[in-house]
Design a protein around this motif. Structure first.
Motif, PDB file in Angstrom:
ATOM      1  N   HIS A   6       0.792  -1.227   0.000  1.00 26.38           N
ATOM      2  CA  HIS A   6       0.000   0.000   0.000  1.00 26.38           C
ATOM      3  C   HIS A   6       0.830   1.286   0.000  1.00 26.38           C
ATOM      4  O   HIS A   6       0.262   2.381  -0.065  1.00 26.38           O
ATOM      5  CB  HIS A   6      -0.930   0.014   1.225  1.00 26.38           C
ATOM      6  N   HIS A   7       2.160   1.169   0.058  1.00 27.98           N
ATOM      7  CA  HIS A   7       3.009   2.349   0.235  1.00 27.98           C
ATOM      8  C   HIS A   7       2.862   3.364  -0.899  1.00 27.98           C
ATOM      9  O   HIS A   7       2.631   4.560  -0.658  1.00 27.98           O
ATOM     10  CB  HIS A   7       4.480   1.917   0.366  1.00 27.98           C
ATOM     11  N   ASP A   8       3.001   2.928  -2.141  1.00 28.69           N
ATOM     12  CA  ASP A   8       2.979   3.868  -3.273  1.00 28.69           C
ATOM     13  C   ASP A   8       1.662   4.610  -3.361  1.00 28.69           C
ATOM     14  O   ASP A   8       1.621   5.825  -3.621  1.00 28.69           O
ATOM     15  CB  ASP A   8       3.249   3.116  -4.584  1.00 28.69           C
ATOM     16  N   GLU A   9       0.575   3.884  -3.126  1.00 27.68           N
ATOM     17  CA  GLU A   9      -0.761   4.506  -3.185  1.00 27.68           C
ATOM     18  C   GLU A   9      -0.907   5.580  -2.108  1.00 27.68           C
ATOM     19  O   GLU A   9      -1.385   6.687  -2.382  1.00 27.68           O
ATOM     20  CB  GLU A   9      -1.817   3.415  -2.997  1.00 27.68           C
ATOM     21  N   ARG A  10      -0.467   5.248  -0.891  1.00 30.07           N
ATOM     22  CA  ARG A  10      -0.612   6.215   0.212  1.00 30.07           C
ATOM     23  C   ARG A  10       0.251   7.457  -0.019  1.00 30.07           C
ATOM     24  O   ARG A  10      -0.171   8.580   0.222  1.00 30.07           O
ATOM     25  CB  ARG A  10      -0.210   5.549   1.536  1.00 30.07           C
ATOM     26  N   MET A  11       1.504   7.242  -0.479  1.00 25.73           N
ATOM     27  CA  MET A  11       2.403   8.376  -0.688  1.00 25.73           C
ATOM     28  C   MET A  11       1.905   9.264  -1.825  1.00 25.73           C
ATOM     29  O   MET A  11       2.053  10.496  -1.774  1.00 25.73           O
ATOM     30  CB  MET A  11       3.814   7.874  -0.988  1.00 25.73           C
ATOM     31  N   ALA A  12       1.293   8.672  -2.824  1.00 26.18           N
ATOM     32  CA  ALA A  12       0.736   9.469  -3.922  1.00 26.18           C
ATOM     33  C   ALA A  12      -0.358  10.389  -3.402  1.00 26.18           C
ATOM     34  O   ALA A  12      -0.485  11.547  -3.840  1.00 26.18           O
ATOM     35  CB  ALA A  12       0.190   8.550  -5.009  1.00 26.18           C
ATOM     36  N   GLN A  13      -1.141   9.897  -2.458  1.00 24.51           N
ATOM     37  CA  GLN A  13      -2.205  10.711  -1.873  1.00 24.51           C
ATOM     38  C   GLN A  13      -1.625  11.895  -1.110  1.00 24.51           C
ATOM     39  O   GLN A  13      -2.127  13.012  -1.189  1.00 24.51           O
ATOM     40  CB  GLN A  13      -3.056   9.850  -0.932  1.00 24.51           C
ATOM     41  N   ILE A  14      -0.543  11.634  -0.377  1.00 25.39           N
ATOM     42  CA  ILE A  14       0.065  12.693   0.428  1.00 25.39           C
ATOM     43  C   ILE A  14       0.727  13.741  -0.456  1.00 25.39           C
ATOM     44  O   ILE A  14       0.590  14.945  -0.242  1.00 25.39           O
ATOM     45  CB  ILE A  14       1.112  12.091   1.399  1.00 25.39           C
ATOM     46  N   LEU A  15       1.459  13.284  -1.491  1.00 24.69           N
ATOM     47  CA  LEU A  15       2.262  14.183  -2.309  1.00 24.69           C
ATOM     48  C   LEU A  15       1.454  14.898  -3.391  1.00 24.69           C
ATOM     49  O   LEU A  15       1.963  15.791  -4.051  1.00 24.69           O
ATOM     50  CB  LEU A  15       3.407  13.396  -2.966  1.00 24.69           C
ATOM     51  N   SER A  16       0.191  14.473  -3.594  1.00 21.34           N
ATOM     52  CA  SER A  16      -0.617  15.104  -4.640  1.00 21.34           C
ATOM     53  C   SER A  16      -0.878  16.570  -4.329  1.00 21.34           C
ATOM     54  O   SER A  16      -1.069  17.382  -5.222  1.00 21.34           O
ATOM     55  CB  SER A  16      -1.945  14.357  -4.808  1.00 21.34           C
ATOM     56  N   GLY A  17      -0.931  16.906  -3.019  1.00 29.77           N
ATOM     57  CA  GLY A  17      -1.043  18.300  -2.616  1.00 29.77           C
ATOM     58  C   GLY A  17      -2.418  18.897  -2.808  1.00 29.77           C
ATOM     59  O   GLY A  17      -2.600  20.107  -2.688  1.00 29.77           O
TER      60      GLY A  17
END
Length: 675
Positions: free
Chosen positions: A532-543
């Motif tokens: 789940h790491h990539d999905e979660r980080m994409a959510q955070i970094l989308s801004g």
């Protein structure tokens, strides 16, 4: 074949360290050497690299084979910066590039034969420059430095200002840039964070050369190694697979070896009993028969007794009392050191029975956070609240709980004066300190020994909240497995910092990833985190606002946000979103699809495990029943009236053969189920 080690033997002070060790490394092969601490792994590497001479045997490299060796600790004495030190490896390439540039300048003014000769030299130089991939040397040096965890801002840092671990990383970078035919690494992951270890895995897997590694990092070994060389009781064993294959195969081999040894011992005992009986008749015919059997018995090739695993730590962690359900509340904590900003407004909570791992890159503040929770450092802001009847126990990777001037015995007796001598010795023995070892000074212990000593004190503390900072550092694989078992059976609560991915995968029920200024919550072990790491980080970094809106569902703990930021979140629940005036926690929802899937998977796994345990118990009972019957038959056949009655003897022999066949099947089934 790049390297051949044949019959390597080495002793120190009359004690055998290596005896008859043999193996070989092929071109492009990735191999690992494993074994408990003190087994002789580093000694073997020093013999291979020529730093030590073997008492017997030989080390042979293929003609023109180059190798590079990285010891566990490096003390680089240099006035260079990190980047300049790494550039030294590319000295020949850089000098060639300079000669090419000089030639280009000269060609502008030369004519005639001089120009022709220079152009020929220029063509040869540029061709060689291309062959050695000279145009990429700068990106290669920078890429290795970044991969090993150095930021671009740190490239200009002087080597003299670096820590021991950072110097070891620089030495590793230089070795990788040299690109020898064989890379030899001794514990290369000790000073790397998770991202750097993953980068090194990819680098070594794609490396166009052979690699020989000594490591206790089981996840790393699973990814890299295609061959395992085990050093066990001075001898070597070869396993053609990764670490998981080795662990499974080792148990199979051990079981087979023990069964063969026990069966032969039973047969020898049976034959000796018959011989003794025949001799006791004191008749000429009986004595001749006895002598004939003795000759046959003497010709049997005896199976050597397999080594017993009796050196494991025996840890049992027992909480002094049961805490309340709410064990720990961390509310809006922040921490900076001078200009180094670690984290801000971080909040989370821990419930009773959880085993929570904090992960993140080096320098993100994981150890600092653990020290704040333990009261060893004050936060710049925020509050730490322990629950009802919570008694924390702290394991410090720097072992500040130990006193260098004390003996091991005094370290325990002074802290726990109610323990008698026997209880203290038993405690130390559980962590492999026996005999005169108990009178060693703490200051004279190795890193691994200090780790075991700190765990011994933690065991005696009877805490119900364990705060552990890198508990597997310097522990060998066997000790790590015992610690994993102890933590999984622990009835209290555990919060720990670790970069040991295999350990996290085996023990964690939840992971908090300290990254990009936030804590990201993953309701599962390391495999779940990877998924789940990539999905979660994409959510955070989308801004954008949608990332914040989905934080509650995806398990993000956001630092630096007010309670109103996530106004749509629900009220507190054990596994959902917790909201108060001072902090915000958005965890994995128990009602989410992922949560349901995990619960179903766990339920199915538990049912499958219960079924296997039932089958294992039935298998063990059947084995015991058949072995007991076999003993009865042995006893019956040793009786004179049976031994001399061919019909009765044959009847029992047939039954024994039937039992033996059944036992072979059951032994295989038992080995499979017990895995």
């Amino acid at each position: 074949m790049l390297l051949s080690c044949h019959n390597i033997c080495k002793s120190f002070d009359g004690k055998d360290i290596l005896k008859g060790v043999s193996f070989h490394i092929e071109a492009n092969e990735k191999a690992a050497i494993v074994g408990i601490n003190g087994a002789g792994k580093t000694t073997l590497l020093k013999i291979i690299t020529g730093q030590l001479s073997p008492d017997e045997g030989e080390v042979v490299f293929a003609k023109d084979t180059s190798f590079g060796y990285l010891a566990q600790n490096q003390n680089i004495d240099s006035s260079n910066t990190i980047y300049d030190e790494l550039k030294l490896v590319k000295k020949d390439t850089i000098e060639l590039e300079e000669r090419i540039r000089e030639a280009e300048d000269k060609m502008k003014v030369l004519t005639g034969d001089e120009l022709t000769k220079l152009m020929n030299d220029y063509t040869a130089m540029t061709h060689h420059f291309q062959l050695i991939d000279g145009y990429a040397w700068q990106s290669e040096v920078a890429g290795v430095a970044r991969g090993l965890g150095f930021t671009d801002e740190e490239f200009g840092k002087p080597i003299s200002t670096l820590s021991g671990g950072q110097k070891t990383r620089v030495a590793l970078g230089k070795l990788l840039l040299q690109k020898p035919d064989l890379i030899i690494l001794d514990e290369p992951t000790n000073h790397l964070d998770m991202n750097s270890i993953q980068w090194l895995e990819t680098y070594l897997l794609n490396y166009k050369g052979a690699v020989l590694i000594v490591s206790h990092d089981r996840y790393f070994l699973d990814k890299i190694a295609g061959k395992i060389v085990e050093i066990d009781q001075t001898k070597s064993g070869i396993y053609n697979g990764n670490y998981s294959f080795y662990a499974t195969e080792k148990e199979k081999r051990r079981a087979i070896a023990w069964h063969a040894y026990i069966n032969q011992q039973q047969e020898i005992k049976h034959q000796q009993d018959v011989i003794d009986k025949l001799k006791s008749f004191n008749r000429e015919k009986s004595i001749k028969r006895a002598e004939s059997r003795e000759k046959m018995l003497a010709k049997i090739e005896r199976i050597e007794k397999p080594t017993e695993v009796d050196d494991e730590m025996k840890i049992k962690l027992t909480p002094s009392c049961v805490s309340g359900n709410d064990v720990l509340n961390v509310e809006g904590i922040s921490k900076s050191f001078d200009n180094a900003h670690l984290f801000e407004n971080i909040s989370f909570e821990i419930k009773r029975g959880e085993r929570v791992a904090i992960i993140g890159d080096n320098g993100t503040g994981k150890t600092t956070m653990l020290k704040i929770i333990n009261g060893l450092l004050p936060p710049d802001a925020g509050k730490i609240t322990l629950g009802v009847k919570v008694h924390p126990g702290y394991y410090d990777q720097e072992h500040h709980v130990l006193h260098d001037e004390k003996t091991l015995f005094e370290e325990i007796s002074d802290e726990y004066p109610t323990l008698n001598n026997t209880e203290i010795r038993n405690t130390l023995a559980a962590f492999l300190f026996t005999g005169e070892d108990v009178f060693k000074r703490v200051g004279d212990l190795s890193g691994g020994e200090k780790g075991r000593m700190s765990l011994a004190k933690l065991m005696l503390s009877e805490a119900n909240l364990l705060l552990l900072d890198e508990p597997t550092n310097h522990l060998d694989i066997t000790s790590k497995e015992v610690l994993e078992s102890a933590l999984n059976g622990y009835e209290g609560t555990v919060l720990y910092v670790s970069h040991d991915r295999y350990f996290i995968n085996k023990t964690a029920t939840r992971i908090l990833d300290l990254t990009s200024g936030v804590l990201v919550n993953y309701l599962g072990n390391y495999d779940y985190y990877l998924e789940h790491h990539d999905e979660r980080m994409a959510q955070i970094l989308s801004g954008n606002q949608s990332a914040t809106a989905t934080a509650a569902a995806s398990g993000v703990l956001l630092g630096g946000q007010s309670a109103s930021t996530l106004g749509s979140t629900t009220s507190a629940s054990a596994s959902g979103t917790i909201k108060s005036n001072s902090f915000q926690y958005a965890g994995d929802s128990a009602d989410s699809t992922d949560g349901k899937a995990d619960w179903k998977a766990q339920k199915a796994a538990a049912a499958q495990q219960k079924k296997k345990e039932k089958e294992l118990k039935a298998c063990e009972e059947e084995i015991a029943k058949l072995e007991e019957r076999n003993e009865v038959l042995n006893e019956e056949m040793s009786r004179p009236e049976i031994a001399t009655d061919l019909a009765e003897l044959r009847k029992r022999t047939d039954e024994q053969e039937d039992i033996t066949a059944k036992l072979e099947v059951l032994y295989d089934k038992w080995a499979m189920l017990s895995e």
